[in-house]
Design a protein around this motif. Structure first.
Motif, PDB file in Angstrom:
ATOM      1  N   ARG A  91      59.123 -22.038 -33.076  1.00 48.00           N
ATOM      2  CA  ARG A  91      57.942 -21.691 -33.865  1.00 48.00           C
ATOM      3  C   ARG A  91      58.217 -21.848 -35.358  1.00 48.00           C
ATOM      4  O   ARG A  91      59.263 -21.413 -35.834  1.00 48.00           O
ATOM      5  CB  ARG A  91      57.576 -20.233 -33.544  1.00 48.00           C
ATOM      6  CG  ARG A  91      56.425 -19.686 -34.342  1.00 48.00           C
ATOM      7  CD  ARG A  91      56.019 -18.317 -33.829  1.00 48.00           C
ATOM      8  NE  ARG A  91      55.426 -18.379 -32.488  1.00 48.00           N
ATOM      9  CZ  ARG A  91      54.737 -17.392 -31.925  1.00 48.00           C
ATOM     10  NH1 ARG A  91      54.577 -16.247 -32.591  1.00 48.00           N
ATOM     11  NH2 ARG A  91      54.221 -17.522 -30.724  1.00 48.00           N
ATOM     12  N   ASP A 163      56.101 -24.898 -29.921  1.00 49.07           N
ATOM     13  CA  ASP A 163      55.338 -23.639 -29.941  1.00 49.07           C
ATOM     14  C   ASP A 163      54.454 -23.719 -31.193  1.00 49.07           C
ATOM     15  O   ASP A 163      54.124 -24.835 -31.623  1.00 49.07           O
ATOM     16  CB  ASP A 163      56.303 -22.438 -29.932  1.00 49.07           C
ATOM     17  CG  ASP A 163      55.582 -21.123 -29.693  1.00 49.07           C
ATOM     18  OD1 ASP A 163      55.164 -20.862 -28.553  1.00 49.07           O
ATOM     19  OD2 ASP A 163      55.412 -20.340 -30.649  1.00 49.07           O
ATOM     20  N   TYR A 165      52.800 -24.361 -34.455  1.00 51.11           N
ATOM     21  CA  TYR A 165      53.029 -25.281 -35.587  1.00 51.11           C
ATOM     22  C   TYR A 165      54.256 -26.185 -35.420  1.00 51.11           C
ATOM     23  O   TYR A 165      54.853 -26.643 -36.394  1.00 51.11           O
ATOM     24  CB  TYR A 165      53.055 -24.532 -36.935  1.00 51.11           C
ATOM     25  CG  TYR A 165      51.727 -23.874 -37.261  1.00 51.11           C
ATOM     26  CD1 TYR A 165      50.527 -24.512 -36.988  1.00 51.11           C
ATOM     27  CD2 TYR A 165      51.668 -22.598 -37.832  1.00 51.11           C
ATOM     28  CE1 TYR A 165      49.306 -23.917 -37.252  1.00 51.11           C
ATOM     29  CE2 TYR A 165      50.445 -21.992 -38.107  1.00 51.11           C
ATOM     30  CZ  TYR A 165      49.269 -22.660 -37.817  1.00 51.11           C
ATOM     31  OH  TYR A 165      48.058 -22.065 -38.088  1.00 51.11           O
ATOM     32  N   ARG A 203      52.326 -33.110 -20.066  1.00 52.89           N
ATOM     33  CA  ARG A 203      52.914 -31.959 -20.752  1.00 52.89           C
ATOM     34  C   ARG A 203      51.991 -31.395 -21.829  1.00 52.89           C
ATOM     35  O   ARG A 203      51.903 -30.177 -22.006  1.00 52.89           O
ATOM     36  CB  ARG A 203      54.278 -32.333 -21.369  1.00 52.89           C
ATOM     37  CG  ARG A 203      54.914 -31.233 -22.225  1.00 52.89           C
ATOM     38  CD  ARG A 203      55.197 -29.974 -21.412  1.00 52.89           C
ATOM     39  NE  ARG A 203      55.730 -28.852 -22.198  1.00 52.89           N
ATOM     40  CZ  ARG A 203      54.988 -27.971 -22.853  1.00 52.89           C
ATOM     41  NH1 ARG A 203      53.667 -28.048 -22.856  1.00 52.89           N
ATOM     42  NH2 ARG A 203      55.564 -26.971 -23.502  1.00 52.89           N
ATOM     43  N   THR A 207      49.945 -26.228 -20.632  1.00 52.85           N
ATOM     44  CA  THR A 207      49.749 -24.782 -20.785  1.00 52.85           C
ATOM     45  C   THR A 207      48.294 -24.429 -20.491  1.00 52.85           C
ATOM     46  O   THR A 207      47.997 -23.471 -19.762  1.00 52.85           O
ATOM     47  CB  THR A 207      50.164 -24.332 -22.199  1.00 52.85           C
ATOM     48  OG1 THR A 207      51.483 -24.818 -22.452  1.00 52.85           O
ATOM     49  CG2 THR A 207      50.143 -22.828 -22.333  1.00 52.85           C
ATOM     50  N   PHE A 236      42.735 -22.529 -31.759  1.00 51.05           N
ATOM     51  CA  PHE A 236      42.261 -23.850 -31.322  1.00 51.05           C
ATOM     52  C   PHE A 236      43.319 -24.896 -31.650  1.00 51.05           C
ATOM     53  O   PHE A 236      43.044 -25.937 -32.227  1.00 51.05           O
ATOM     54  CB  PHE A 236      40.916 -24.154 -32.007  1.00 51.05           C
ATOM     55  CG  PHE A 236      40.052 -25.125 -31.228  1.00 51.05           C
ATOM     56  CD1 PHE A 236      39.527 -24.782 -29.999  1.00 51.05           C
ATOM     57  CD2 PHE A 236      39.779 -26.395 -31.734  1.00 51.05           C
ATOM     58  CE1 PHE A 236      38.736 -25.679 -29.284  1.00 51.05           C
ATOM     59  CE2 PHE A 236      38.990 -27.299 -31.028  1.00 51.05           C
ATOM     60  CZ  PHE A 236      38.470 -26.930 -29.800  1.00 51.05           C
ATOM     61  N   GLY A 237      44.565 -24.599 -31.259  1.00 55.03           N
ATOM     62  CA  GLY A 237      45.665 -25.544 -31.476  1.00 55.03           C
ATOM     63  C   GLY A 237      45.988 -26.282 -30.192  1.00 55.03           C
ATOM     64  O   GLY A 237      45.093 -26.600 -29.406  1.00 55.03           O
ATOM     65  N   ASN A 238      47.291 -26.549 -29.971  1.00 56.15           N
ATOM     66  CA  ASN A 238      47.734 -27.250 -28.751  1.00 56.15           C
ATOM     67  C   ASN A 238      47.085 -26.626 -27.517  1.00 56.15           C
ATOM     68  O   ASN A 238      46.496 -27.315 -26.686  1.00 56.15           O
ATOM     69  CB  ASN A 238      49.256 -27.074 -28.544  1.00 56.15           C
ATOM     70  CG  ASN A 238      50.063 -27.799 -29.585  1.00 56.15           C
ATOM     71  OD1 ASN A 238      49.638 -28.833 -30.082  1.00 56.15           O
ATOM     72  ND2 ASN A 238      51.225 -27.263 -29.934  1.00 56.15           N
ATOM     73  N   VAL A 239      47.235 -25.314 -27.414  1.00 55.64           N
ATOM     74  CA  VAL A 239      46.843 -24.626 -26.186  1.00 55.64           C
ATOM     75  C   VAL A 239      45.337 -24.360 -26.160  1.00 55.64           C
ATOM     76  O   VAL A 239      44.649 -24.712 -25.196  1.00 55.64           O
ATOM     77  CB  VAL A 239      47.630 -23.302 -26.039  1.00 55.64           C
ATOM     78  CG1 VAL A 239      47.181 -22.549 -24.796  1.00 55.64           C
ATOM     79  CG2 VAL A 239      49.126 -23.578 -25.982  1.00 55.64           C
ATOM     80  N   ASP A 259      40.029 -20.352 -35.251  1.00 57.41           N
ATOM     81  CA  ASP A 259      41.391 -20.657 -35.694  1.00 57.41           C
ATOM     82  C   ASP A 259      41.745 -19.689 -36.809  1.00 57.41           C
ATOM     83  O   ASP A 259      41.050 -18.676 -36.992  1.00 57.41           O
ATOM     84  CB  ASP A 259      41.533 -22.140 -36.080  1.00 57.41           C
ATOM     85  CG  ASP A 259      40.553 -22.567 -37.158  1.00 57.41           C
ATOM     86  OD1 ASP A 259      40.253 -21.737 -38.049  1.00 57.41           O
ATOM     87  OD2 ASP A 259      40.085 -23.719 -37.111  1.00 57.41           O
ATOM     88  N   SER A 260      42.810 -19.994 -37.567  1.00 56.63           N
ATOM     89  CA  SER A 260      43.276 -19.007 -38.553  1.00 56.63           C
ATOM     90  C   SER A 260      42.242 -18.750 -39.647  1.00 56.63           C
ATOM     91  O   SER A 260      42.293 -17.741 -40.329  1.00 56.63           O
ATOM     92  CB  SER A 260      44.593 -19.475 -39.176  1.00 56.63           C
ATOM     93  OG  SER A 260      44.411 -20.732 -39.785  1.00 56.63           O
ATOM     94  N   ALA A 310      44.572 -17.394 -27.663  1.00 59.49           N
ATOM     95  CA  ALA A 310      45.491 -18.549 -27.650  1.00 59.49           C
ATOM     96  C   ALA A 310      46.060 -18.764 -29.054  1.00 59.49           C
ATOM     97  O   ALA A 310      46.240 -19.895 -29.491  1.00 59.49           O
ATOM     98  CB  ALA A 310      44.767 -19.800 -27.155  1.00 59.49           C
ATOM     99  N   ALA A 311      46.321 -17.640 -29.758  1.00 52.01           N
ATOM    100  CA  ALA A 311      46.877 -17.769 -31.113  1.00 52.01           C
ATOM    101  C   ALA A 311      48.186 -16.978 -31.208  1.00 52.01           C
ATOM    102  O   ALA A 311      49.232 -17.487 -30.802  1.00 52.01           O
ATOM    103  CB  ALA A 311      45.858 -17.322 -32.144  1.00 52.01           C
ATOM    104  N   ASN A 334      51.333 -15.784 -26.366  1.00 52.61           N
ATOM    105  CA  ASN A 334      52.363 -14.820 -26.001  1.00 52.61           C
ATOM    106  C   ASN A 334      52.114 -13.506 -26.727  1.00 52.61           C
ATOM    107  O   ASN A 334      51.893 -13.500 -27.940  1.00 52.61           O
ATOM    108  CB  ASN A 334      53.740 -15.369 -26.397  1.00 52.61           C
ATOM    109  CG  ASN A 334      54.195 -16.450 -25.436  1.00 52.61           C
ATOM    110  OD1 ASN A 334      54.271 -16.231 -24.239  1.00 52.61           O
ATOM    111  ND2 ASN A 334      54.479 -17.632 -25.972  1.00 52.61           N
TER     112      ASN A 334
END
Ligand code: NAD
Length: 433
Positions: A91, A163, A165, A203, A207, A236-239, A259-260, A310-311, A334
Motif C-alpha cells: 500500500r 493494494d 494506490y 487477476r 477481487t 471506486f479504484g481497482n476493486v 471516491d476520496s 471498497a476504500a 480490508n
C-alpha cells in the motif's frame, strides 16, 4: 436454507464502550481473541498468533525530479507462515502506519486460511502521497523499497501484490528489481503483474469477481434477488470499479459510488462504464452528469439492499452503524467495520460478509498466478474464473457451516474457521527448537 444467525459471540469487547479504539492492529487482535476464546486455544499458541512473525522497517532514499533527496519510510510485515509462504499486498498512502500494516498482515493470514490457500499472511506499506509524485519518482521509490526488502521476499518466502494506490506497473518494477538482484527472471516473486510478464488472466477483476460470488450466496441466505437489488459502493479504484461493473452485469442497480473526493447518487441507477470513463477524465466520480452529489458518510447510510465498502479501514463505526440500512454488507475493503459496529449490525440482522472472505478473490487469483508462474504454464480466463468461483463458494459454505455450528455471525464464523486452520498447522508443525 438456514436463516441468518443473530447470536452475538461472547463479548470480548466491552459492550458499547463510549469511545472506540480505532487502532487497526488492536482491532485485529480483538477479532483474533474472539476466535481464540471459541476454540479454547492454548495460551502459548495465542501469544504466537497475536504477534507478527517479522516486522521490517526500511528507509527509502529517493532522488526527486527536482534533484533533492527525500527519505521515505516503508514496512514489510510477515504475520504467520505456518501454512505456506507469506502473501499480501503493498500500500502507498500518506496515513500508512506500522500498526496498520501489522493489522493488514494478520488479516491476510486469516484470509488465506478462510479460502484454504497454502499461504501465510503479510503486508507492505510506504508512507508517501503517490498522487503528488511523478511516475519516475514512483518507479525509483518502488525499486529502492524492493531492494531494501529483497532479503525477506521471494517466490517461496513472501510474495507482494497490489493494494491501495499500487498497481500492475508497481509489481512489474518489483519483479524486475528482484530479478536483477538474483540474476534471473523471477515472475513468482509478485502477483498482480501484467500478463506480458507472467501475470494471470482475470487477476485485475478477481477481487470484485470473488466479492460477487460470495454476495450471490449471501443473497440466497437473505432471500434477496441480486437482479434488481440496489447497491451502494464506497471507493471506486481497482476493486470498487470492478465490483460496480460486475454487479451491473448481473442486473443489480448501482445507486451510489464514491471516491476520496465524495460520491454521487442516482436511485434509478448509475452506469459503471460511464462512471469509469468519467473518472479517467476528471480524476473523480464527483460531478458525473445524471447523478446528484452525496458525501461518503451519506453513501454509507443510504437505503439500499447491498452496501460495499471498497476504500479504507474504520468507515463503519459505533458512530454510524445504527444508520446503516443495507441488508447485506460485503467488505471489499480490508477492515472497514469496527468490532463495536459489528455488534450493532449483528443486532440489526445485517448480514456482514467479512473482509477475510468478501475480498479473498484477489489473493485467490494471485495464488493461481503464482502457481502458473512456478509451472510456466498459463490458463485461459474461463479456467481462472471457474476455479475462483468454486474456491469462493466453497469458502462461503464453510463459513456458513461454522455460523450454524457455533451460532455466531459471519465474521466470528470466518475467524473461527481460519484461526482453527492456522492453529492446526502450528500445532502439527510444533515449536522450533
Ligand atoms: P485503489 O487505490 O485502486 O482504490 C481506492 C479507492 O478508494 C479510490 O477510489 C480512492 O479514491 C478511494 N478512497 C480513498 N480514500 C477514501 C476515503 N477516505 N473515502 C472514500 N473513498 C476513498 O485501491 P484498491 O486496490 O481498490 O483497494 C481498495 C480496498 O480493497 C482496500 O481496503 C484494499 O486493501 C482492499 N483490497 C484490495 C485488493 C486488490 O486486489 N487490489 C484485494 C483485497 C482487498
Amino acid at each position: 436454507m438456514a436463516t441468518v444467525v443473530k447470536t452475538v459471540p461472547q463479548p470480548v469487547v466491552p459492550r458499547m464502550a463510549p469511545r472506540e479504539d480505532l487502532n487497526p492492529f488492536r482491532i485485529a487482535q480483538i477479532q483474533f481473541d474472539m476466535a481464540a476464546e471459541y476454540l479454547k486455544l492454548d495460551p502459548g499458541l495465542r501469544q504466537i498468533l497475536r504477534t507478527p512473525k517479522r516486522v521490517m522497517e526500511v528507509a527509502i532514499p529517493v532522488k526527486l525530479d527536482n534533484g533533492q533527496v527525500k527519505v521515505f519510510t516503508g514496512f514489510r510485515v510477515q504475520h504467520n507462515v505456518a501454512r505456506g509462504p507469506a502473501k499480501g499486498g503493498l500500500r502507498y498512502h500518506p496515513n500508512v502506519t506500522v500498526d496498520e500494516v501489522k493489522a493488514l498482515a494478520a488479516w491476510m493470514t486469516w484470509k488465506t486460511a478462510t479460502v484454504n490457500l497454502p499461504y501465510g499472511g503479510a503486508k507492505g506499506g510506504v508512507v508517501c502521497d503517490p498522487k503528488r509524485m511523478s511516475k519516475g519518482e514512483l518507479e525509483r521509490m518502488t525499486r529502492r523499497y524492493a531492494a531494501e526488502i529483497q532479503p525477506i521476499i521471494g517466490p517461496e518466502v513472501d510474495i507482494p501484490a497490489p493494494d491501495v494506490y499500487t498497481d500492475a506497473q508497481t509489481m512489474a518494477w518489483i519483479m524486475d528489481t528482484y530479478s536483477m538482484t538474483v540474476g534471473h527472471a523471477s515472475p513468482g516473486v509478485v502477483t498482480g503483474k501484467p500478463v506480458s510478464i507472467g501475470g494471470s488472466e482475470g487477476r485485475s477483476d478477481a477481487t470484485g469477481r470473488g466479492c460477487l460470488y460470495v454476495v450471490e450466496e449471501a443473497c440466497k441466505v437473505k432471500k434477496i434477488s441480486l437482479r434488481g437489488a440496489s447497491v451502494a459502493i464506497q471507493g471506486f479504484g481497482n476493486v470498487g470499479s470492478a465490483v460496480a461493473r460486475l454487479f451491473a452485469e448481473k442486473k443489480a442497480k448501482i445507486v451510489a459510488i464514491s471516491d476520496s473526493r465524495g460520491g454521487v447518487h442516482n436511485p434509478r441507477g448509475i452506469d459503471p462504464l460511464r462512471a469509469i470513463r468519467y473518472k479517467e477524465r476528471a480524476g473523480t466520480v464527483v460531478g458525473m452528469p445524471g447523478a446528484s452529489r452525496i458525501s461518503n458518510d451519506e453513501l454509507l447510510a443510504l437505503k439500499c439492499d447491498i452496501l460495499i465498502p471498497a476504500a479504507l479501514e474504520n468507515v463503519i463505526t459505533l458512530h454510524n452503524a445504527d444508520q446503516i440500512k443495507a441488508k447485506i454488507i460485503a467488505e471489499a475493503a480490508n477492515g472497514p467495520t469496527t468490532p463495536h459496529a459489528d455488534e450493532v449490525l449483528a443486532r440489526k440482522g445485517v448480514f456482514v460478509v467479512p473482509d477475510i472472505l468478501a475480498n479473498a478473490g484477489g489473493v485467490t487469483v494471485s495464488y493461481f498466478e503464482w502457481a502458473q508462474d512456478l509451472q510456466g504454464f498459463f490458463w485461459q480466463v474461463q479456467e481462472v474464473n471457474s476455479k475462483l468461483e468454486s474456491v469462493m463458494k466453497r469458502a462461503f459454505n464453510d463459513v456458513h457451516e461454522s455460523m450454524r455450528k457455533f451460532h455466531v455471525y459471519p465474521r466470528a464464523a470466518a475467524y473461527i474457521l481460519a484461526v482453527g486452520r492456522v492453529a492446526e498447522a502450528m500445532t502439527v508443525r510444533g515449536l522450533f527448537p
